[in-house]
Design a protein around this motif. Structure first.
Motif, PDB file in Angstrom:
ATOM      1  N   GLN A  67       0.829  -1.213   0.000  1.00 35.80           N
ATOM      2  CA  GLN A  67       0.000   0.000   0.000  1.00 35.80           C
ATOM      3  C   GLN A  67       0.862   1.261   0.000  1.00 35.80           C
ATOM      4  N   LYS A  68       1.945   1.257   0.742  1.00 42.97           N
ATOM      5  CA  LYS A  68       2.829   2.427   0.770  1.00 42.97           C
ATOM      6  C   LYS A  68       3.451   2.663  -0.606  1.00 42.97           C
ATOM      7  N   ILE A  69       3.812   1.590  -1.286  1.00 33.35           N
ATOM      8  CA  ILE A  69       4.370   1.741  -2.636  1.00 33.35           C
ATOM      9  C   ILE A  69       3.317   2.304  -3.579  1.00 33.35           C
ATOM     10  N   ILE A  70       2.104   1.792  -3.496  1.00 37.15           N
ATOM     11  CA  ILE A  70       1.031   2.301  -4.359  1.00 37.15           C
ATOM     12  C   ILE A  70       0.766   3.775  -4.053  1.00 37.15           C
ATOM     13  N   GLN A  71       0.820   4.146  -2.787  1.00 38.04           N
ATOM     14  CA  GLN A  71       0.650   5.554  -2.427  1.00 38.04           C
ATOM     15  C   GLN A  71       1.779   6.402  -3.014  1.00 38.04           C
ATOM     16  N   GLU A  72       2.981   5.875  -3.020  1.00 36.26           N
ATOM     17  CA  GLU A  72       4.103   6.588  -3.642  1.00 36.26           C
ATOM     18  C   GLU A  72       3.864   6.748  -5.147  1.00 36.26           C
ATOM     19  N   LEU A  73       3.391   5.683  -5.792  1.00 33.90           N
ATOM     20  CA  LEU A  73       3.070   5.767  -7.219  1.00 33.90           C
ATOM     21  C   LEU A  73       1.992   6.824  -7.468  1.00 33.90           C
ATOM     22  N   MET A  74       1.018   6.894  -6.576  1.00 32.61           N
ATOM     23  CA  MET A  74      -0.044   7.892  -6.703  1.00 32.61           C
ATOM     24  C   MET A  74       0.531   9.307  -6.608  1.00 32.61           C
ATOM     25  N   SER A  75       1.487   9.499  -5.722  1.00 30.01           N
ATOM     26  CA  SER A  75       2.043  10.838  -5.513  1.00 30.01           C
ATOM     27  C   SER A  75       2.893  11.306  -6.697  1.00 30.01           C
ATOM     28  N   THR A  76       3.314  10.374  -7.533  1.00 33.21           N
ATOM     29  CA  THR A  76       4.152  10.751  -8.676  1.00 33.21           C
ATOM     30  C   THR A  76       3.341  11.073  -9.933  1.00 33.21           C
ATOM     31  N   LEU A  77       2.034  10.849  -9.880  1.00 29.91           N
ATOM     32  CA  LEU A  77       1.210  11.096 -11.066  1.00 29.91           C
ATOM     33  C   LEU A  77       1.124  12.588 -11.371  1.00 29.91           C
ATOM     34  N   ASN A  78       1.230  12.913 -12.647  1.00 30.80           N
ATOM     35  CA  ASN A  78       1.034  14.288 -13.120  1.00 30.80           C
ATOM     36  C   ASN A  78      -0.440  14.405 -13.515  1.00 30.80           C
ATOM     37  N   MET A  79      -1.234  15.035 -12.655  1.00 27.06           N
ATOM     38  CA  MET A  79      -2.671  15.070 -12.865  1.00 27.06           C
ATOM     39  C   MET A  79      -3.087  16.002 -14.007  1.00 27.06           C
ATOM     40  N   ASP A  80      -2.126  16.687 -14.631  1.00 27.46           N
ATOM     41  CA  ASP A  80      -2.424  17.482 -15.826  1.00 27.46           C
ATOM     42  C   ASP A  80      -2.553  16.593 -17.059  1.00 27.46           C
ATOM     43  N   ILE A  81      -2.104  15.355 -16.935  1.00 27.56           N
ATOM     44  CA  ILE A  81      -2.170  14.403 -18.049  1.00 27.56           C
ATOM     45  C   ILE A  81      -3.397  13.514 -17.835  1.00 27.56           C
ATOM     46  N   GLU A  82      -4.211  13.387 -18.871  1.00 28.95           N
ATOM     47  CA  GLU A  82      -5.503  12.693 -18.756  1.00 28.95           C
ATOM     48  C   GLU A  82      -5.358  11.254 -18.240  1.00 28.95           C
ATOM     49  N   VAL A  83      -4.382  10.520 -18.734  1.00 27.44           N
ATOM     50  CA  VAL A  83      -4.236   9.114 -18.329  1.00 27.44           C
ATOM     51  C   VAL A  83      -3.938   8.992 -16.831  1.00 27.44           C
ATOM     52  N   SER A  84      -3.361  10.021 -16.238  1.00 26.51           N
ATOM     53  CA  SER A  84      -3.070   9.985 -14.805  1.00 26.51           C
ATOM     54  C   SER A  84      -4.342   9.885 -13.971  1.00 26.51           C
ATOM     55  N   LYS A  85      -5.426  10.471 -14.458  1.00 25.44           N
ATOM     56  CA  LYS A  85      -6.692  10.395 -13.729  1.00 25.44           C
ATOM     57  C   LYS A  85      -7.184   8.951 -13.665  1.00 25.44           C
ATOM     58  N   SER A  86      -7.044   8.224 -14.764  1.00 27.28           N
ATOM     59  CA  SER A  86      -7.429   6.809 -14.790  1.00 27.28           C
ATOM     60  C   SER A  86      -6.506   5.986 -13.907  1.00 27.28           C
ATOM     61  N   MET A  87      -5.208   6.302 -13.962  1.00 30.46           N
ATOM     62  CA  MET A  87      -4.241   5.583 -13.122  1.00 30.46           C
ATOM     63  C   MET A  87      -4.554   5.817 -11.646  1.00 30.46           C
ATOM     64  N   MET A  88      -4.888   7.043 -11.286  1.00 31.48           N
ATOM     65  CA  MET A  88      -5.221   7.364  -9.902  1.00 31.48           C
ATOM     66  C   MET A  88      -6.405   6.518  -9.435  1.00 31.48           C
ATOM     67  N   GLN A  89      -7.430   6.404 -10.268  1.00 33.82           N
ATOM     68  CA  GLN A  89      -8.588   5.587  -9.912  1.00 33.82           C
ATOM     69  C   GLN A  89      -8.195   4.122  -9.722  1.00 33.82           C
ATOM     70  N   MET A  90      -7.319   3.615 -10.582  1.00 30.09           N
ATOM     71  CA  MET A  90      -6.880   2.226 -10.443  1.00 30.09           C
ATOM     72  C   MET A  90      -6.052   2.027  -9.176  1.00 30.09           C
ATOM     73  N   TYR A  91      -5.160   2.970  -8.892  1.00 31.53           N
ATOM     74  CA  TYR A  91      -4.364   2.869  -7.670  1.00 31.53           C
ATOM     75  C   TYR A  91      -5.257   2.921  -6.429  1.00 31.53           C
ATOM     76  N   GLU A  92      -6.258   3.809  -6.440  1.00 31.83           N
ATOM     77  CA  GLU A  92      -7.193   3.890  -5.316  1.00 31.83           C
ATOM     78  C   GLU A  92      -7.959   2.576  -5.162  1.00 31.83           C
ATOM     79  N   TYR A  93      -8.376   2.013  -6.294  1.00 36.29           N
ATOM     80  CA  TYR A  93      -9.087   0.732  -6.261  1.00 36.29           C
ATOM     81  C   TYR A  93      -8.192  -0.362  -5.682  1.00 36.29           C
TER      82      TYR A  93
END
Length: 132
Positions: free
Chosen positions: A58-84
């Motif tokens: 979970q900590k690694i996934i949280q780190e991956l979440m923190s590295t997402l650039n939310m200005d890029i559309e695909v990051s929004k989908s990645m964020m949802q998958m990481y949260e899931y």
């Protein structure tokens, strides 16, 4: 003891000299490693070890979440998958469910394999001088 310190120094050097893409790959590989340990712990009914490894994941996934650039559309989908995936890991921990751990492991493996391909393509472009 000396071999262990040499190994630690090597690991530290690997992380400090890795590119951002390689660091992301290391994070995915760490997730897969800890998910495997969590599955083994569930099979062995070692609750403490299961909990420790699922929390590390979970900590690694949280780190991956923190590295997402939310200005890029695909990051929004990645964020949802990481949260899931994080939500599913909580469920796996509560239910001692190897099936849920394997579900998350499948997603992480897919992300890791895709990321490896991105790195390979970028290296190939850099090597050939093609910046297209």
């Amino acid at each position: 003891m000396i071999a262990q310190s040499a190994h630690q120094a090597y690991k530290q050097n690997s992380v400090s000299t890795a590119s951002p893409g390689e660091l992301t790959l290391m994070l995915y590989n760490g997730c897969i490693k800890f998910l495997g340990k969590a599955k083994t712990a569930i099979q062995d009914k070692n609750i403490q070890e299961k909990n420790l490894n699922l929390q590390k994941t979970q900590k690694i996934i949280q780190e991956l979440m923190s590295t997402l650039n939310m200005d890029i559309e695909v990051s929004k989908s990645m964020m949802q998958m990481y949260e899931y995936m994080n939500h599913r890991l909580i469920e796996a921990n509560i239910q001692n469910s190897i099936e849920i751990v394997e579900e998350v492991e499948g997603y992480v493996t897919e992300f890791r394999d895709t990321w490896k391909e991105v790195i390979r393509i970028n290296r190939q472009k850099t090597f050939t001088g093609d910046q297209a």
